[in-house]
Enzyme design. Structure first.
Site, PDB file in Angstrom:
ATOM      1  N   HIS A 306       0.779  -1.166   0.010  1.00 17.24           N
ATOM      2  CA  HIS A 306       0.014  -0.081  -0.103  1.00 17.24           C
ATOM      3  C   HIS A 306       0.892   1.184  -0.022  1.00 17.24           C
ATOM      4  CE1 HIS A 306      -3.208   2.805   1.020  1.00 17.24           C
ATOM      5  NE2 HIS A 306      -4.216   1.897   0.752  1.00 17.24           N
ATOM      6  N   ASP A 363      -7.937  -5.390   0.076  1.00 19.21           N
ATOM      7  CA  ASP A 363      -8.456  -6.425  -1.191  1.00 19.21           C
ATOM      8  C   ASP A 363      -7.890  -7.590  -1.036  1.00 19.21           C
ATOM      9  OD1 ASP A 363      -7.564  -3.496  -2.969  1.00 19.21           O
ATOM     10  OD2 ASP A 363      -9.627  -4.307  -2.730  1.00 19.21           O
TER      11      ASP A 363
HETATM   12  C1  SDX Z   1      -6.282   0.014  -3.133  1.00 19.52           C
HETATM   13  O1  SDX Z   1      -4.485   4.566  -2.178  1.00 19.52           O
HETATM   14  C2  SDX Z   1      -5.394   3.882  -1.376  1.00 19.52           C
HETATM   15  O2  SDX Z   1      -5.899   4.334  -0.319  1.00 19.52           O
HETATM   16  C3  SDX Z   1      -6.006   2.705  -2.210  1.00 19.52           C
HETATM   17  C4  SDX Z   1      -6.946   1.692  -1.397  1.00 19.52           C
HETATM   18  C5  SDX Z   1      -8.326   2.751  -1.274  1.00 19.52           C
HETATM   19  O3  SDX Z   1      -9.068   2.209  -0.355  1.00 19.52           O
HETATM   20  O4  SDX Z   1      -8.603   3.351  -1.923  1.00 19.52           O
HETATM   21  O5  SDX Z   1      -6.336   1.488   0.001  1.00 19.52           O
HETATM   22  C6  SDX Z   1      -7.369   0.771  -2.080  1.00 19.52           C
HETATM   23  O6  SDX Z   1      -5.920   0.352  -4.039  1.00 19.52           O
HETATM   24  C7  SDX Z   1      -5.398  -1.187  -2.131  1.00 19.52           C
HETATM   25  C8  SDX Z   1      -3.981  -1.271  -2.970  1.00 19.52           C
HETATM   26  C9  SDX Z   1      -4.608  -2.556  -3.913  1.00 19.52           C
HETATM   27  N1  SDX Z   1      -3.560  -2.843  -4.791  1.00 19.52           N
HETATM   28  C10 SDX Z   1      -2.736  -4.097  -4.697  1.00 19.52           C
HETATM   29  O7  SDX Z   1      -3.024  -4.812  -3.881  1.00 19.52           O
HETATM   30  C11 SDX Z   1      -1.903  -4.372  -5.961  1.00 19.52           C
HETATM   31  C12 SDX Z   1      -0.575  -4.796  -5.327  1.00 19.52           C
HETATM   32  N2  SDX Z   1       0.227  -3.659  -4.514  1.00 19.52           N
HETATM   33  C13 SDX Z   1       0.959  -2.823  -5.497  1.00 19.52           C
HETATM   34  O8  SDX Z   1       0.899  -2.744  -6.877  1.00 19.52           O
HETATM   35  C14 SDX Z   1       1.313  -1.724  -4.639  1.00 19.52           C
HETATM   36  O9  SDX Z   1       1.743  -2.077  -3.370  1.00 19.52           O
HETATM   37  C15 SDX Z   1       0.587  -0.656  -4.720  1.00 19.52           C
HETATM   38  C16 SDX Z   1       0.353   0.025  -5.891  1.00 19.52           C
HETATM   39  C17 SDX Z   1      -0.401  -0.679  -3.810  1.00 19.52           C
HETATM   40  C18 SDX Z   1       1.193   0.629  -4.002  1.00 19.52           C
HETATM   41  O10 SDX Z   1       2.456   0.793  -4.801  1.00 19.52           O
HETATM   42  P1  SDX Z   1       3.431   2.083  -4.251  1.00 19.52           P
HETATM   43  O11 SDX Z   1       3.168   2.862  -3.115  1.00 19.52           O
HETATM   44  O12 SDX Z   1       3.926   2.924  -5.629  1.00 19.52           O
HETATM   45  O13 SDX Z   1       4.943   1.167  -4.023  1.00 19.52           O
HETATM   46  P2  SDX Z   1       5.843   0.802  -5.242  1.00 19.52           P
HETATM   47  O14 SDX Z   1       5.191   0.014  -6.309  1.00 19.52           O
HETATM   48  O15 SDX Z   1       6.854   1.618  -5.354  1.00 19.52           O
HETATM   49  O16 SDX Z   1       6.320  -0.572  -4.361  1.00 19.52           O
HETATM   50  C19 SDX Z   1       7.718  -0.312  -3.410  1.00 19.52           C
HETATM   51  C20 SDX Z   1       8.334  -1.546  -3.309  1.00 19.52           C
HETATM   52  C21 SDX Z   1       8.668  -1.948  -4.923  1.00 19.52           C
HETATM   53  O17 SDX Z   1       9.851  -2.628  -4.943  1.00 19.52           O
HETATM   54  P3  SDX Z   1      11.275  -1.564  -5.291  1.00 19.52           P
HETATM   55  O18 SDX Z   1      11.341  -1.179  -6.717  1.00 19.52           O
HETATM   56  O19 SDX Z   1      11.446  -0.542  -3.937  1.00 19.52           O
HETATM   57  O20 SDX Z   1      12.386  -2.844  -5.092  1.00 19.52           O
HETATM   58  O21 SDX Z   1       7.532  -2.841  -3.212  1.00 19.52           O
HETATM   59  C22 SDX Z   1       7.305  -3.579  -4.107  1.00 19.52           C
HETATM   60  C23 SDX Z   1       7.793  -3.045  -5.451  1.00 19.52           C
HETATM   61  O22 SDX Z   1       8.115  -3.696  -6.419  1.00 19.52           O
HETATM   62  N3  SDX Z   1       5.918  -3.936  -4.071  1.00 19.52           N
HETATM   63  C24 SDX Z   1       5.489  -5.267  -4.077  1.00 19.52           C
HETATM   64  C25 SDX Z   1       4.278  -5.261  -3.981  1.00 19.52           C
HETATM   65  N4  SDX Z   1       3.749  -4.031  -3.690  1.00 19.52           N
HETATM   66  C26 SDX Z   1       5.009  -3.364  -3.736  1.00 19.52           C
HETATM   67  N5  SDX Z   1       6.140  -6.519  -4.463  1.00 19.52           N
HETATM   68  C27 SDX Z   1       5.232  -7.692  -4.598  1.00 19.52           C
HETATM   69  N6  SDX Z   1       4.158  -7.504  -4.442  1.00 19.52           N
HETATM   70  C28 SDX Z   1       3.437  -6.690  -4.239  1.00 19.52           C
HETATM   71  N7  SDX Z   1       2.024  -6.579  -3.837  1.00 19.52           N
END
Ligand code: SDX
Length: 428
Positions: A306, A363
């Site tokens: 998140h 989720d």
């Molecule tokens: C919702 O914003 C909100 O409040 C949203 C929400 C709401 O109520 O409105 O809470 C609802 O959208 C919840 C999130 C649902 N999405 C997912 O579950 C999809 C999987 N999660 C990711 O795609 C990610 O965690 C996000 C999109 C939710 C957040 O992404 P960020 O904050 O941009 O973080 P990032 O992508 O920069 O990740 C940081 C690191 C990365 O690695 P590095 O580049 O630093 O090496 O963490 C890793 C990412 O690769 N990472 C994951 C991961 N999520 C982040 N690695 C594996 N699996 C994951 N799920």
């Protein structure tokens, strides 16, 4: 607001910017005059360090895993309140008295019917259209039917359109489901609760009485509460930006639905259950954990991570508890729940996830409950949109009623070609 200052040294000049304090959470550096005084922009793609507005609706402490709606913790609201009461709270700022809640519920109940001509919109979609495609289209089309509530400068218009949107989303979502399964639409039944009415319109059939199961109604209502609002997430920011141009509320909410659909946002609930079903049995979890950690593999653990929560999403904790309640009430078991529990356990003890502070989010478990209740995965994000409509509407009202609000118009760091002259075709 405090009179603290932030000093920026730039090009040999020193610039002071006021630091504003909220009631809780990080202070903000007010840079509204920065371009005018320095000729420089700030740069923050993804807005990881940017507060886009002032709001009194919802507060998230990502480090502590805290979520407050008008100051009330989400865990208490989920356990003790109702979606109608939380909707009133988000819209009006205080918990309603019994009479206020009755009046609000009465008003919402009597806006649940759609203009009958709107039923024809559904005939234009393929039967296998994704419900979110239908929601985007039909909600946007509401602005073609309710001209008497699109003057956003009129508080009464804002109030009526807000009530219409909250009231009609269950009807629109239920009709999207009915259309996909080729069953007739059911009209709203005003004798039922907001959530009970939605369950009946979705799963009821004309040929027989539909019995609302209290435990399912309660679980669904709790799921709506957990999805109601969440600060300035991507879809809420979309609604605010659309609203800042003066677009009508129906069009703004349709824009929010479109943004929510993405798998990185609200589409993650559908993707999370599909992922859990693909993993299947716990022995396959290590393979998927390794894929999620592999930088060369686009696979991510859906329902994990998140932008704000760097601790356990408090909504996920309530969701996990609700899975057990629904399984017991419906006397169902789904092995995917055990897979989810073991996946969470393994991930939370893995250095990669611990270092990056990746925890289950709202989720991760919601799809298991929705599937047990009988929803197809394609309906999951439509249910998220149904519940989030009250948050979008409350945030939109907060913005529009702010006399100082202006159209949102970000700038950029331009890295394209500098000015050059046109080259005629015969010289290229
Ligand atoms: C919702 O914003 C909100 O409040 C949203 C929400 C709401 O109520 O409105 O809470 C609802 O959208 C919840 C999130 C649902 N999405 C997912 O579950 C999809 C999987 N999660 C990711 O795609 C990610 O965690 C996000 C999109 C939710 C957040 O992404 P960020 O904050 O941009 O973080 P990032 O992508 O920069 O990740 C940081 C690191 C990365 O690695 P590095 O580049 O630093 O090496 O963490 C890793 C990412 O690769 N990472 C994951 C991961 N999520 C982040 N690695 C594996 N699996 C994951 N799920």
């Amino acid at each position: 607001m405090a009179d603290k200052q932030a000093k920026l040294e730039l090009g040999g000049e020193s610039h002071d910017f006021p630091v504003l304090e909220g009631t809780c959470g990080p202070d903000v550096v007010d840079i509204r005059k920065m371009y005018g005084t320095t000729g420089k922009f700030t740069y923050d793609p993804g807005y990881k360090s940017t507060a886009s507005c002032e709001s009194a609706l919802t507060y998230i402490d990502g480090q502590e895993g805290v979520l407050l709606h008008r100051g009330y913790p989400i865990g208490q609201l989920a356990e003790k309140s109702s979606f109608m009461e939380v909707s009133y709270l988000l819209l009006n700022g205080e918990l309603p008295s019994s009479d206020e809640l009755d009046d609000f519920t009465y008003t919402i109940t009597r806006h649940t019917m759609l203009h009958d001509q709107m039923r024809q919109f559904y005939q234009g979609f393929r039967r296998d259209a994704h419900p979110m495609a239908i929601m985007c289209g039909v909600v946007g089309a509401l602005s073609a039917f309710y001209h008497d509530s699109t003057d956003i400068s009129d508080p009464e218009h804002r109030k009526i359109s807000s009530h219409r949107l909250i009231a009609k989303m269950p009807t629109i979502a239920a009709m999207a489901y009915k259309y996909s399964v080729g069953q007739p639409f059911l009209y709203p039944d005003n004798s039922l609760s907001y959530t009970g009415n939605f369950l009946r319109m979705t799963f009821g059939v004309p040929a027989e009485e539909y019995e609302v199961i209290p435990e399912v109604e309660s679980a669904m209502d709790k799921i709506f509460i957990l999805h109601a609002d969440h600060e300035q997430n991507a879809s809420t920011s979309t609604v605010r930006l659309a609203g800042s141009s003066g677009a009508n509320p129906f069009a703004c909410i349709s824009a929010g639905i479109a943004c929510l659909w993405g798998p990185a946002h609200g589409g993650a609930n559908e993707a999370a259950l599909n992922m859990l079903r693909e993993i299947g049995t716990p022995d396959r979890i290590p393979h998927y954990i390794e894929r999620a950690k592999d930088k060369n593999d686009p696979f991510r653990l859906m329902g994990f991570g998140h932008r704000v929560y760097k601790n356990y999403d408090p909504r996920a904790a309530v969701m996990q508890k609700t899975v057990r309640e629904v399984f017991e009430a419906l006397n169902v078991k789904d092995p995917v729940f055990e897979t989810a529990l073991q996946l969470e356990e393994i991930a939370l003890n893995d250095d990669y996830f611990r270092e990056k502070k990746l925890f289950p989010n709202v989720d991760f478990y919601s799809g298991i409950i929705l599937s047990a209740i009988g929803f197809p995965t394609t309906m999951f994000t439509a249910l998220f949109a149904l519940a989030r409509t009250v948050g979008w509407v409350a945030q939109w009202n907060e913005m529009i009623s702010d006399p100082g609000q202006v159209i949102g118009r970000p700038r950029q760091l331009y890295t394209g070609p500098t000015q050059r002259d046109y080259v005629p075709l015969d010289q290229r």
